[in-house]
Design an enzyme around this catalytic site. Structure first.
Site, PDB file in Angstrom:
ATOM      1  N   PRO A  24       0.854  -1.085  -0.039  1.00 48.33           N
ATOM      2  CA  PRO A  24       0.059   0.028  -0.158  1.00 48.33           C
ATOM      3  C   PRO A  24       0.873   1.311  -0.091  1.00 48.33           C
ATOM      4  O   PRO A  24       1.959   1.234   0.520  1.00 48.33           O
ATOM      5  CB  PRO A  24      -0.879  -0.113   1.259  1.00 48.33           C
ATOM      6  CG  PRO A  24      -0.762  -1.615   1.758  1.00 48.33           C
ATOM      7  CD  PRO A  24       0.374  -1.828   1.045  1.00 48.33           C
ATOM      8  N   GLY A  25       0.369   2.140  -0.899  1.00 49.39           N
ATOM      9  CA  GLY A  25       1.075   3.744  -0.555  1.00 49.39           C
ATOM     10  C   GLY A  25       2.230   3.699  -1.576  1.00 49.39           C
ATOM     11  O   GLY A  25       2.713   4.691  -1.722  1.00 49.39           O
ATOM     12  N   GLU A  64      18.197   2.665  26.484  1.00 54.93           N
ATOM     13  CA  GLU A  64      18.469   3.339  25.255  1.00 54.93           C
ATOM     14  C   GLU A  64      19.894   3.435  24.834  1.00 54.93           C
ATOM     15  O   GLU A  64      20.339   3.317  23.773  1.00 54.93           O
ATOM     16  CB  GLU A  64      17.736   4.544  25.060  1.00 54.93           C
ATOM     17  CG  GLU A  64      16.281   4.467  25.025  1.00 54.93           C
ATOM     18  CD  GLU A  64      15.488   3.649  24.090  1.00 54.93           C
ATOM     19  OE1 GLU A  64      16.151   3.214  23.003  1.00 54.93           O
ATOM     20  OE2 GLU A  64      14.377   3.052  24.278  1.00 54.93           O
ATOM     21  N   HIS A 101      21.430   0.192  23.526  1.00 53.95           N
ATOM     22  CA  HIS A 101      21.073  -0.108  22.120  1.00 53.95           C
ATOM     23  C   HIS A 101      22.096   0.804  21.148  1.00 53.95           C
ATOM     24  O   HIS A 101      22.537   0.342  20.221  1.00 53.95           O
ATOM     25  CB  HIS A 101      19.610   0.272  21.880  1.00 53.95           C
ATOM     26  CG  HIS A 101      18.666  -0.807  22.174  1.00 53.95           C
ATOM     27  ND1 HIS A 101      18.607  -2.057  21.998  1.00 53.95           N
ATOM     28  CD2 HIS A 101      17.447  -0.498  23.128  1.00 53.95           C
ATOM     29  CE1 HIS A 101      17.352  -2.648  22.676  1.00 53.95           C
ATOM     30  NE2 HIS A 101      16.823  -1.686  23.389  1.00 53.95           N
TER      31      HIS A 101
END
Length: 651
Positions: free
Chosen positions: A203-204, A424, A427
């Site tokens: 889609p899109g 975070e 990561h």
């Protein structure tokens, strides 16, 4: 004349209805039905004032004993010769009565008039409906007519110049348009234009936009309809609309017919539960016959679009019906830049806006995503009352499209903010320490969308295949949040839920689909089958034994354990850098890659070569050292961390 006729028909219908209502209801006073025995009691009590006797009824008025008492009455006489008994009772009590035996004509006059009025009403209504159906301006009795719309000269046109990022698909469709304009050149070589063109893709990506461009370029009649417009609640309507659509097309050939979302009517036949006589199947059968049946339809080109080609019927996809399949996929780097150039036309841009950089920062974006990103940037610029759209507005719009809008009203405690920052930072640091993983782009502890924080990785270039080393590095980066929590807080939180889900899925696919397991070998065990009407993944067929299933589980566990231990070793070795990143993240809340690499050592930056970012200033360095000392001396913290936002998938 037709308008005058419709007005007269309405007046006749309304007039007959009013007459019927007046005849049946108006002028009739309300009466009380009295049983025969109760009537005789009232006669003997002197309550009956008047009486009108007919063959089987007695009507009259009672003497009122109160203002609200019902005065009119009617008595239905029992069958037999009992009328004389009632007449004698009335005479004996001095009640004045009158009456006669009505004739047959008088008895049936009211009934006959009622039937005549009803018949006139039905005839007038039927004439009105038939006239409306013949006029074509109403939907009455026209369920089987096609709802396809034809493009007109007054509609705004879309040309191939308005379509970017799908050059191969444009070339294929331009050939179809060129055949319609220069048919003799192809016919002289014996070439035959494809009867059908099927546009495939997620889609899109611009499938409908391409069809609109064909309508603007072709110069021939263009009919467009949605696949869901064929099927209604009435049986046989879909097949009738297909016949009517192709009759209109044949009457205007050469022409183009575009069916959007054809999977709504072209699903595989007899694929669900129940019988085979389904309305959609009858519609599909008629569509198959019209596309390539006994009666040829030369000059009618069918273009269809779908994002679910896996559920289409094989008879619909064969050559002769859909001769050409065009894949409209997510654009690459050059395509994204071209799409951005189309969408920024007419918008005031600042001098610092670089579309090349924006194209590199949006891997995996579809054309609709890029259009939404440009619109979000314009809205942000208007919100900030800027005269031009800045590069910062585009960067903020990318974050909004990927992770959602900022949620500044959400308050996070200091303890949870500490855990979130370590999560975070784990990561982010592993994204730079693992050379095969996608490099870090941005990390933040500001809530966005459903996440309280996110780490965004972007590939340096578009990738279409992935190696085993890259998959292992990706899993290692996903383990960074959980490992950082355990290293600094000696406990696990719910913040790694999504990380564990994604890493387990990647590891299982490595074993069952990609053949990247030593014990299992290069075998594929991910065979699935399903039914389009019931869901593709409703039934999983395991084509292996329980021993193989146990071996798969062991291999998946081994991959996860290997990546976890590697993430733990890397973060332990670079613990000091991790603390600097945490301090900087708590201070600025959002770190770009340049800010991130400024606190890394030369050896760490050498793992993944990149631009030599300037080191922080003396004031920032002193502030960092102070925050690091505070973190080292702080007590052990508890609480739950936030679930980070998944990184965008590469194109």
């Amino acid at each position: 004349m037709s308008r005058v006729f419709r007005v007269l028909a309405w007046l006749i219908v309304i007039g007959v209805g009013v007459l019927f209502w007046v005849k049946t209801t108006a002028g009739k006073p309300a009466r009380t039905d009295l049983p025969a025995g109760r009537f005789l009691e009232l006669v003997e009590a002197g309550r009956v004032e008047t009486a009108e006797v007919s063959k089987n009824q007695i009507r009259g008025r009672l003497k009122a004993q109160g203002p609200e008492e019902q005065q009119e009455y009617v008595v239905t006489l029992p069958p037999g010769d009992s009328q004389d008994m009632f007449l004698e009772a009335l005479s004996a009590n001095g009640v004045q009565f009158s009456g006669k035996q009505p004739g047959v004509s008088e008895m049936w006059t009211g009934t006959l008039i009622s039937f005549l009025l009803m018949g006139a009403l039905l005839v007038g209504f039927w004439i009105f409906i038939m006239r409306q159906a013949q006029s074509g301006g109403s939907q009455a009795l026209s369920f089987g007519r096609s709802r396809a719309k034809r493009t007109t000269e007054g509609m705004p046109k879309v040309t191939f110049d308005d379509v970017a990022g799908v050059d191969e698909a444009k070339e294929e469709l331009m050939e179809v348009v060129d055949f319609l304009k220069n048919a003799k050149r192809y016919q002289s070589l014996g070439a035959r234009i494809p009867k059908g063109v099927l546009l495939l893709g997620p889609p899109g990506c611009g499938k409908t936009l391409l069809a609109r461009a064909v309508a603007g370029e072709a110069g021939v009649p263009f009919f467009h309809i949605s696949g869901s417009d064929f099927v209604e609640m009435f049986v046989g309507v879909g097949a009738s609309r297909v016949r009517d659509l192709f009759e209109q097309a044949k009457a205007n050939r050469p022409c183009i017919v575009f069916i959007d979302e054809i999977d709504a009517v072209g699903r595989q036949r007899f694929a669900g539960l129940g019988g085979g006589h389904d309305e959609r199947e009858q519609t599909l059968n008629q569509l198959l016959v019209e596309m390539d049946g006994f009666d040829p339809n030369a000059g009618v080109i069918l273009i269809s679009a779908t994002n679910r080609p896996d559920v289409l019927d094989p008879a619909l996809l064969r050559p002769g019906r859909f001769d050409r399949r065009i894949v409209v996929d997510n654009p690459d780097l050059a395509g994204r830049k071209a799409i951005l150039q189309v969408h920024v036309k007419g918008k005031p841009l600042a001098d610092d806006v670089d579309l090349e950089v924006l194209a590199r920062r949006t891997p995996g974006f579809s054309g609709a995503d890029l259009a939404n990103m440009v619109n979000e940037a314009a809205l942000l610029a208007a919100r900030h009352e800027n005269q031009r759209i800045q590069m910062s507005d585009f960067e903020a719009s990318v974050d909004r499209v990927v992770a959602g809008p900022e949620r500044k009203s959400r308050l996070i405690s200091e303890d949870e903010k500490q855990i979130l920052a370590h999560h975070e930072a784990g990561h982010a640091l592993l994204a730079e320490l693992c050379p095969k993983a996608d490099p870090l782009h941005k990390t933040s502890i500001l809530p966005r969308g459903m996440a309280l924080g996110y780490t965004m990785q972007l590939p340096l270039e578009d990738k279409y295949i992935t190696s085993q080393a890259e998959l292992l590095d990706d899993i290692t980066v996903l383990m960074g949040g959980r490992v950082a929590e355990q290293l600094f807080f000696n406990e696990s939180t719910t913040g790694a839920t999504n990380d564990l889900e994604r890493s387990t899925e990647v590891a299982r696919r490595m074993v069952t689909e990609f053949g990247m397991a030593e014990e299992i070998g290069p075998l594929n065990f991910a065979r699935k089958h399903g039914m389009p009407f019931l869901g593709r993944d409703l039934v999983e067929d395991h084509q292996y034994s329980d021993d193989v299933a146990n071996a798969i589980d062991r291999e998946v566990r081994a991959i996860i354990d290997q990546c976890y231990e590697r993430a733990k070793a890397l973060l332990t070795e670079h613990r000091e850098t991790l603390q600097k990143i945490v301090a900087l993240l708590l201070a600025k809340e959002t770190l770009e890659r340049a800010d991130f690499r400024a606190v890394m050592t030369e050896e760490e930056r050498a793992i993944r070569p990149g631009p030599d970012d300037p080191p922080p200033s003396k004031e920032e360095a002193l502030d960092l050292e102070e925050k690091i000392e505070q973190i080292k001396s702080s007590d052990e913290l508890g609480g739950s961390a936030a679930e980070p936002k998944p990184k965008p998938q590469p194109a």
